[in-house]
Design an enzyme around this catalytic site. Sequence first.
Site, PDB file in Angstrom:
ATOM      1  N   VAL A   1      -2.705   9.588  -4.313  1.00  0.00           N
ATOM      2  CA  VAL A   1      -1.819   9.172  -5.406  1.00  0.00           C
ATOM      3  C   VAL A   1      -2.501   9.315  -6.766  1.00  0.00           C
ATOM      4  O   VAL A   1      -1.895   9.772  -7.734  1.00  0.00           O
ATOM      5  CB  VAL A   1      -1.329   7.720  -5.185  1.00  0.00           C
ATOM      6  CG1 VAL A   1      -0.600   7.204  -6.413  1.00  0.00           C
ATOM      7  CG2 VAL A   1      -0.413   7.645  -3.971  1.00  0.00           C
TER       8      VAL A   1
ATOM      9  N   LEU B   1      -6.448   6.867   2.763  1.00  0.00           N
ATOM     10  CA  LEU B   1      -6.627   7.881   1.718  1.00  0.00           C
ATOM     11  C   LEU B   1      -5.461   7.949   0.731  1.00  0.00           C
ATOM     12  O   LEU B   1      -5.431   8.821  -0.131  1.00  0.00           O
ATOM     13  CB  LEU B   1      -6.806   9.264   2.373  1.00  0.00           C
ATOM     14  CG  LEU B   1      -8.120   9.444   3.150  1.00  0.00           C
ATOM     15  CD1 LEU B   1      -8.097  10.736   3.943  1.00  0.00           C
ATOM     16  CD2 LEU B   1      -9.326   9.432   2.217  1.00  0.00           C
ATOM     17  N   ARG B   2      -4.518   7.022   0.880  1.00  0.00           N
ATOM     18  CA  ARG B   2      -3.367   7.045  -0.038  1.00  0.00           C
ATOM     19  C   ARG B   2      -3.809   6.905  -1.491  1.00  0.00           C
ATOM     20  O   ARG B   2      -3.264   7.546  -2.383  1.00  0.00           O
ATOM     21  CB  ARG B   2      -2.373   5.929   0.302  1.00  0.00           C
ATOM     22  CG  ARG B   2      -1.427   6.291   1.411  1.00  0.00           C
ATOM     23  CD  ARG B   2      -0.150   5.466   1.352  1.00  0.00           C
ATOM     24  NE  ARG B   2       0.615   5.725   2.566  1.00  0.00           N
ATOM     25  CZ  ARG B   2       0.634   4.917   3.618  1.00  0.00           C
ATOM     26  NH1 ARG B   2      -0.060   3.799   3.589  1.00  0.00           N
ATOM     27  NH2 ARG B   2       1.347   5.206   4.674  1.00  0.00           N
ATOM     28  N   GLY B   3      -4.791   6.035  -1.725  1.00  0.00           N
ATOM     29  CA  GLY B   3      -5.282   5.809  -3.088  1.00  0.00           C
ATOM     30  C   GLY B   3      -5.806   7.090  -3.720  1.00  0.00           C
ATOM     31  O   GLY B   3      -5.499   7.401  -4.876  1.00  0.00           O
TER      32      GLY B   3
ATOM     33  N   ASP C   1       0.818  -1.212   0.000  1.00  0.00           N
ATOM     34  CA  ASP C   1       0.000   0.000   0.000  1.00  0.00           C
ATOM     35  C   ASP C   1       0.854   1.266   0.000  1.00  0.00           C
ATOM     36  O   ASP C   1       0.426   2.315  -0.458  1.00  0.00           O
ATOM     37  CB  ASP C   1      -0.927  -0.014   1.229  1.00  0.00           C
ATOM     38  CG  ASP C   1      -1.731   1.270   1.362  1.00  0.00           C
ATOM     39  OD1 ASP C   1      -2.527   1.545   0.441  1.00  0.00           O
ATOM     40  OD2 ASP C   1      -1.553   1.997   2.350  1.00  0.00           O
TER      41      ASP C   1
END
Length: 362
Positions: A299, A294-296, A213
């Site tokens: 990015v 919230l990385r998705g 992830d």
Amino acid sequence: MSPTALEPTVVKSAARRVVFPFTAIVGQEEMKLALLLNVIDPKIGGVMIMGDRGTGKSTTIRALADLLPEIDVVADDPFNSDPSDPDLMSDVVRDRLTRGEEIPTVKKKVSMVDLPLGATEDRVCGTIDIEKALSLGVKAFEPGLLAKANRGILYVDEVNLLDDHLVDVLLDSAASGWNTVEREGISIRHPARFVLVGSGNPEEGELRPQLLDRFGMHAEIRTVKEPALRVRIVEQRAEFDQNPPEFIEKYKEPQEAIQKQLEVAQEILPSVVIDYDLRVKISEVCAELDVDGLRGDIVTNRAAKAITAFEGRTQVQVDDIRRVITLCLRHRLRKDPLESIDSGYKVEKAFNRVFGIEVKEG
């Protein structure tokens, strides 16, 4: 010092390694795009490349490093410090600037650092010579691979076989842009802003989901199946091996063109905008796919802006998001061992539904 002691250095600088041109690489568009976008915006967070053996992973990454334009660095600085950006310079260089000293600079190729599988944490992060520090009162620091990789590319082949703790260290440095070494109450930090590229073969085991992830993008590459394309790849490799200078000369113009394209993209990236409604839809896709954290979202927004800048535009369009969203989300989906559906297909399906795109059945 005897003349023989100097010979290896002379040989090393005289014979620069010949690298296969990036623009000559056939296929593997997904991997090439992910790498280029990370060069435009290193804050995307690196690329994890998973695929079969012998599919040109290492060749492509070396070709990318060779393609990149030269950078200004502070002369004789072990951290490749930027002479003008405080976030990319060591504390020593910053102190010299504060004192009003003149900082000599040189042009240098972007470094590509290979991380060996058996590397120790000291080799990666650097070490502090405690004896010297205590007896002489100086911060005696021996830089590691992270120092060498600052403002460059750090490549970890077979990252899925690397010790999890070491992967954590790499990902922390890549995310923060700094490497901190602490020992016996002495602390030293230096900039470590690099594009982290990991590669691996799924047959040798997957990376833990928590670590996977943390990689910004995930490219999947497969062995080319079409015979005509395979022949073309083999012929190109043979032509390069037979006469590298001639082969490189043939690709000089496309290499220079893409180099210029990258420079322009880096310049216009800060002015690229993405409309609020598109940002909401990106988050809708992430929510529908049940992506943790919230990385998705972050990015995908960054990658969409980077691809827009790469094409010389400043307004993100739906198609820009479509081209990057699978790369940004496929490795963040929860794995169901009983499910045979490809995670990339699931991302595409969710994207089409949220963005209201009708797909014609083939």
